[in-house]
Scaffold this motif. Structure first.
Motif, PDB file in Angstrom:
ATOM      1  N   LEU A   1       0.773  -1.164   0.041  1.00 33.87           N
ATOM      2  CA  LEU A   1      -0.085  -0.048  -0.110  1.00 33.87           C
ATOM      3  C   LEU A   1       0.970   1.310  -0.074  1.00 33.87           C
ATOM      4  O   LEU A   1       1.918   1.243   0.914  1.00 33.87           O
ATOM      5  N   SER A   2       0.795   2.157  -1.230  1.00 35.54           N
ATOM      6  CA  SER A   2       1.649   3.424  -1.057  1.00 35.54           C
ATOM      7  C   SER A   2       1.080   4.459  -0.069  1.00 35.54           C
ATOM      8  O   SER A   2      -0.018   4.311   0.400  1.00 35.54           O
ATOM      9  N   ALA A   3       1.741   5.359   0.239  1.00 37.55           N
ATOM     10  CA  ALA A   3       1.152   6.454   1.061  1.00 37.55           C
ATOM     11  C   ALA A   3      -0.040   7.358   0.430  1.00 37.55           C
ATOM     12  O   ALA A   3      -0.969   7.624   1.247  1.00 37.55           O
ATOM     13  N   ALA A   4      -0.011   7.328  -0.964  1.00 38.17           N
ATOM     14  CA  ALA A   4      -1.124   7.647  -1.671  1.00 38.17           C
ATOM     15  C   ALA A   4      -2.358   7.094  -1.192  1.00 38.17           C
ATOM     16  O   ALA A   4      -3.557   7.384  -1.234  1.00 38.17           O
ATOM     17  N   GLU A   5      -2.040   5.934  -1.584  1.00 35.43           N
ATOM     18  CA  GLU A   5      -3.452   4.940  -1.560  1.00 35.43           C
ATOM     19  C   GLU A   5      -3.713   4.942   0.091  1.00 35.43           C
ATOM     20  O   GLU A   5      -4.971   4.514   0.260  1.00 35.43           O
ATOM     21  N   ALA A   6      -2.845   4.807   0.765  1.00 30.36           N
ATOM     22  CA  ALA A   6      -3.119   4.865   2.241  1.00 30.36           C
ATOM     23  C   ALA A   6      -4.041   5.949   2.593  1.00 30.36           C
ATOM     24  O   ALA A   6      -5.123   6.103   3.344  1.00 30.36           O
ATOM     25  N   ALA A   7      -3.847   7.222   2.172  1.00 28.62           N
ATOM     26  CA  ALA A   7      -4.485   8.393   2.282  1.00 28.62           C
ATOM     27  C   ALA A   7      -5.703   8.455   1.839  1.00 28.62           C
ATOM     28  O   ALA A   7      -6.716   9.044   2.514  1.00 28.62           O
ATOM     29  N   LYS A   8      -6.098   7.716   0.775  1.00 24.31           N
ATOM     30  CA  LYS A   8      -7.265   7.489   0.188  1.00 24.31           C
ATOM     31  C   LYS A   8      -8.242   6.650   0.970  1.00 24.31           C
ATOM     32  O   LYS A   8      -9.340   7.107   1.092  1.00 24.31           O
ATOM     33  N   VAL A   9      -7.621   5.483   1.390  1.00 28.55           N
ATOM     34  CA  VAL A   9      -8.531   4.652   2.186  1.00 28.55           C
ATOM     35  C   VAL A   9      -8.725   5.378   4.002  1.00 28.55           C
ATOM     36  O   VAL A   9      -9.888   5.187   4.263  1.00 28.55           O
ATOM     37  N   THR A  10      -7.859   6.246   4.097  1.00 24.32           N
ATOM     38  CA  THR A  10      -8.055   6.725   5.558  1.00 24.32           C
ATOM     39  C   THR A  10      -9.135   7.694   5.390  1.00 24.32           C
ATOM     40  O   THR A  10      -9.911   8.014   6.322  1.00 24.32           O
ATOM     41  N   LYS A  11      -9.276   8.465   4.490  1.00 24.11           N
ATOM     42  CA  LYS A  11     -10.308   9.550   4.125  1.00 24.11           C
ATOM     43  C   LYS A  11     -11.857   8.740   4.470  1.00 24.11           C
ATOM     44  O   LYS A  11     -12.572   9.395   4.702  1.00 24.11           O
ATOM     45  N   SER A  12     -11.672   7.295   3.919  1.00 21.20           N
ATOM     46  CA  SER A  12     -13.103   6.820   4.048  1.00 21.20           C
ATOM     47  C   SER A  12     -13.389   5.992   5.240  1.00 21.20           C
ATOM     48  O   SER A  12     -14.380   5.343   5.377  1.00 21.20           O
ATOM     49  N   ALA A  13     -12.449   6.289   6.345  1.00 22.23           N
ATOM     50  CA  ALA A  13     -12.782   5.403   7.523  1.00 22.23           C
ATOM     51  C   ALA A  13     -13.862   6.122   8.322  1.00 22.23           C
ATOM     52  O   ALA A  13     -13.983   7.172   8.552  1.00 22.23           O
ATOM     53  N   ASP A  14     -14.562   5.477   9.075  1.00 17.92           N
ATOM     54  CA  ASP A  14     -15.793   5.953   9.746  1.00 17.92           C
ATOM     55  C   ASP A  14     -15.450   6.200  11.211  1.00 17.92           C
ATOM     56  O   ASP A  14     -14.276   5.719  11.460  1.00 17.92           O
ATOM     57  N   ALA A  15     -16.011   6.899  12.001  1.00 19.78           N
ATOM     58  CA  ALA A  15     -15.575   7.220  13.403  1.00 19.78           C
ATOM     59  C   ALA A  15     -15.516   5.943  13.961  1.00 19.78           C
ATOM     60  O   ALA A  15     -16.402   4.826  13.746  1.00 19.78           O
ATOM     61  N   GLY A  16     -14.488   5.669  14.703  1.00 22.57           N
ATOM     62  CA  GLY A  16     -14.119   4.472  15.802  1.00 22.57           C
ATOM     63  C   GLY A  16     -13.515   3.624  14.746  1.00 22.57           C
ATOM     64  O   GLY A  16     -13.000   2.282  15.331  1.00 22.57           O
ATOM     65  N   GLN A  17     -13.155   3.566  13.441  1.00 25.18           N
ATOM     66  CA  GLN A  17     -12.455   2.665  12.742  1.00 25.18           C
ATOM     67  C   GLN A  17     -10.955   3.184  12.925  1.00 25.18           C
ATOM     68  O   GLN A  17     -10.582   3.967  13.036  1.00 25.18           O
ATOM     69  N   GLU A  18     -10.195   2.086  12.652  1.00 30.06           N
ATOM     70  CA  GLU A  18      -8.748   2.231  12.384  1.00 30.06           C
ATOM     71  C   GLU A  18      -8.576   2.835  11.123  1.00 30.06           C
ATOM     72  O   GLU A  18      -9.615   2.846  10.012  1.00 30.06           O
ATOM     73  N   PRO A  19      -7.441   3.610  10.634  1.00 29.84           N
ATOM     74  CA  PRO A  19      -7.297   4.440   9.624  1.00 29.84           C
ATOM     75  C   PRO A  19      -7.635   3.644   8.370  1.00 29.84           C
ATOM     76  O   PRO A  19      -8.259   4.048   7.365  1.00 29.84           O
ATOM     77  N   LEU A  20      -6.791   2.453   8.231  1.00 28.48           N
ATOM     78  CA  LEU A  20      -7.265   1.614   7.117  1.00 28.48           C
ATOM     79  C   LEU A  20      -8.266   0.325   7.130  1.00 28.48           C
ATOM     80  O   LEU A  20      -8.489  -0.108   6.044  1.00 28.48           O
ATOM     81  N   GLU A  21      -9.166   0.550   7.956  1.00 30.97           N
ATOM     82  CA  GLU A  21     -10.046  -0.383   8.330  1.00 30.97           C
ATOM     83  C   GLU A  21     -11.042  -0.346   7.066  1.00 30.97           C
ATOM     84  O   GLU A  21     -11.908  -1.328   7.044  1.00 30.97           O
ATOM     85  N   ALA A  22     -11.422   0.485   6.551  1.00 33.24           N
ATOM     86  CA  ALA A  22     -12.433   0.710   5.407  1.00 33.24           C
ATOM     87  C   ALA A  22     -12.159  -0.109   4.276  1.00 33.24           C
ATOM     88  O   ALA A  22     -12.959  -0.679   3.426  1.00 33.24           O
ATOM     89  N   ASP A  23     -10.930  -0.551   4.181  1.00 35.19           N
ATOM     90  CA  ASP A  23     -10.249  -1.662   3.154  1.00 35.19           C
ATOM     91  C   ASP A  23     -10.454  -3.045   3.435  1.00 35.19           C
ATOM     92  O   ASP A  23     -10.186  -4.023   3.052  1.00 35.19           O
ATOM     93  N   GLN A  24     -10.683  -3.310   4.957  1.00 37.28           N
ATOM     94  CA  GLN A  24     -10.778  -4.665   5.651  1.00 37.28           C
ATOM     95  C   GLN A  24     -12.128  -5.298   5.489  1.00 37.28           C
ATOM     96  O   GLN A  24     -12.729  -5.551   6.748  1.00 37.28           O
ATOM     97  N   TRP A  25     -12.591  -5.463   4.292  1.00 37.04           N
ATOM     98  CA  TRP A  25     -13.835  -6.032   3.945  1.00 37.04           C
ATOM     99  C   TRP A  25     -13.961  -7.367   4.953  1.00 37.04           C
ATOM    100  O   TRP A  25     -14.903  -7.781   5.197  1.00 37.04           O
TER     101      TRP A  25
END
Length: 508
Positions: free
Chosen positions: A130-154
């Motif tokens: 996961l690149s820094a840019a990709e990580a930043a994109k995922v982090t923006k999608s995190a809901d309250a209470g989620q870990e920064p990259l959890e939006a991608d953890q289907w």
């Protein structure tokens, strides 16, 4: 890379136990001690190989077998007297035949086909960092209470692990040992839950507990760190979350430190015994034991390997450890009458052979009492690569599938987890499914601390969700060709065993 994966084995309990018992003639500790005849001393020179010599647990017999080993030109590396397994090095090309004639020796054989070097796994395909840019994109999608990259953890949502964490993240009194290529305990998602006192380097068959010995040899040895994060990455506001973010995780290195990353039998024997003797509740085994993909009991070397590893994992079970293993990524039907093995031995020159998986065992996957795990994708269907088999697979879990695309920020059907050097990456394989099962088992052990390995396995099964065999012919990669046939019913079948594990039910 060798063959890191995620393994299987529990629905096979009755047939494999009976088969192993009948073929080996005993289970560890059952045979009576017998006087030892000493082979004629030898000075023959040949390649320096490693062997396992299996005997009884009687102290006098073990002492006599040690003398026979020395007389046959062998040197004892370590003796696991509690299970009657002795790890030996010898340059005598006739050592195996000679030591098998000694009284008290129940089985013995070489654990590799190429000479010892001075000093696999079951993921499918290369890691996607996961690149820094990709990580930043995922982090923006995190809901309250989620870990920064959890939006991608289907995968967490697929088994209710995200909701389970809010109820019970698991107990610090439960440890899952990752028997693998090493674990980077300095990773910020792993460090909070890492147990150094239950970690070691078992390469060569003898445990090294020097601080840091469990760490991967280099960044290419990433498999164990990825697995550890899937199990117990902390919910600490950093990166990803594990299935059981409150339990402990340890690392027991068994892979050769070179680029082959092979998992030889003596190292795996050491790992099971070390885990059992250090209070580990669950082991994760996302690999098969080298150098044979399938170990046939009509070959004395392969029979000795099965015997030694089985003694070690049964010892761990008796000490209260549940062993979870991957089914493999060959899309093999492990209940078929014949399979093609073109990869063995993988430490020298492989030859193509036909094997019967009822007589030639993938270990530790097909050993009695081991939980055998198949892999699923985001749609809940069997992953295109996952091996399967009616009466072989115990349970299934998310392991990723690049053909099953999730509705996540990265739309990546693989599993996102931790990597060495504070990185994150996507991987797929039964290697990734197995730690999901190990994590759910850790949640169960946290709730039911007195549960035995057999009881934990039963709970995994009765709480699982089984989608049943697919209504249409299975075409995993969408090329119009039927890739596998599911046998069984809604409750138990060859693709999913008892079903896909459920973390939320485990804590409720």
């Amino acid at each position: 890379m060798a063959h890191l994966r995620s393994r299987h084995r529990l629905a096979l309990a009755v047939p494999v136990v009976l088969s192993l018992t009948a073929s080996l003639g005993f289970l560890p500790g059952v045979a009576s001690a017998a006087p030892v005849s000493t082979p004629a001393a030898t000075t023959a020179d040949g390649p320096n190989l490693s062997y396992v010599v299996n005997t009884t647990t009687d102290h006098r017999t073990i002492a006599s077998v040690k003398r026979a080993i020395e007389a046959a030109g062998g040197s004892v590396v370590i003796a696991y007297e509690q299970i009657g397994v002795i790890v030996v090095h010898s340059a005598n090309p006739d050592f195996g035949r000679q030591i098998r004639t000694a009284r008290g020796v129940q089985s013995a054989g070489a654990t590799r086909t190429s000479p010892l070097k001075a000093a696999g796994t079951t993921d499918e395909g290369a890691a996607q960092v996961l690149s820094a840019a990709e990580a930043a994109k995922v982090t923006k999608s995190a809901d309250a209470g989620q870990e920064p990259l959890e939006a991608d953890q289907w995968d967490l949502r697929a088994i209710g692990a995200d909701k389970a964490a809010a109820i019970n993240p698991g107990s610090k009194k439960v440890t899952v040992a990752v028997i693998d290529v090493g674990v980077d305990d300095t990773h910020p998602d792993i460090a909070p839950n890492f147990s150094a006192s239950q970690s070691a380097n078992c390469v060569g068959g003898k445990p090294d507990t020097t601080y840091g010995s469990w760490r991967p040899a280099d960044a290419d040895h990433y498999h164990g760190t990825h697995v550890a994060g899937e199990i117990a990455a902390a919910r600490n506001g950093v990166g990803v979350a594990g299935v059981a973010p409150g339990v402990k995780v340890s690392g027991i290195t068994v892979a050769e430190p070179d680029s082959t990353q092979l998992f030889f039998p003596e190292s795996v024997v050491c790992a099971f015994v070390f885990a059992a003797d250090h209070g580990v509740e669950i082991t994760n085994n996302s690999y098969y034991v080298d150098p044979w993909l399938y170990n046939c009991l009509d070959d004395p070397d392969q029979k000795a390997i099965v015997d030694a590893v089985n003694r070690a994992q049964l010892y761990a079970q008796r000490k209260g450890t549940l062993n979870v293993a991957a089914a493999g990524n060959s899309n093999d039907d492990l209940d078929s009458n014949a399979l093609t093995d073109a990869s063995s031995p993988d430490d020298s020159t492989a030859t193509t052979r036909t094997v019967d998986p009822h007589k030639c065992f993938d270990i530790p996957t097909q050993l009695p009492g081991v939980v055998t795990v198949s892999s699923t994708g985001v749609k809940g269907a069997k992953s295109y690569f996952s091996s399967y088999g009616d009466g072989v697979i115990d349970v299934a879990a998310p392991g990723g599938d690049r053909y099953q695309i999730p509705d996540t920020p990265s739309q990546n059907g693989r599993i996102l987890s931790t990597m060495p050097n504070n990185q994150y990456a996507y991987l797929q394989g039964t290697s990734m499914a197995t730690p999901h099962v190990a994590g759910v088992a850790a949640l169960l052990k946290s709730k039911y601390p007195w549960a035995t390995p057999a009881q934990l396995q039963l709970l995994l099964k009765v709480q699982a969700d089984n989608p049943g065999c697919p209504a249409e012919p299975y075409d995993g990669n969408g090329d119009g060709v039927v890739d596998a046939t599911c046998v069984g019913g809604k409750r138990v079948n060859g693709f999913y065993g008892a079903g896909i594990v459920n973390a939320l039910r485990a804590v409720k």
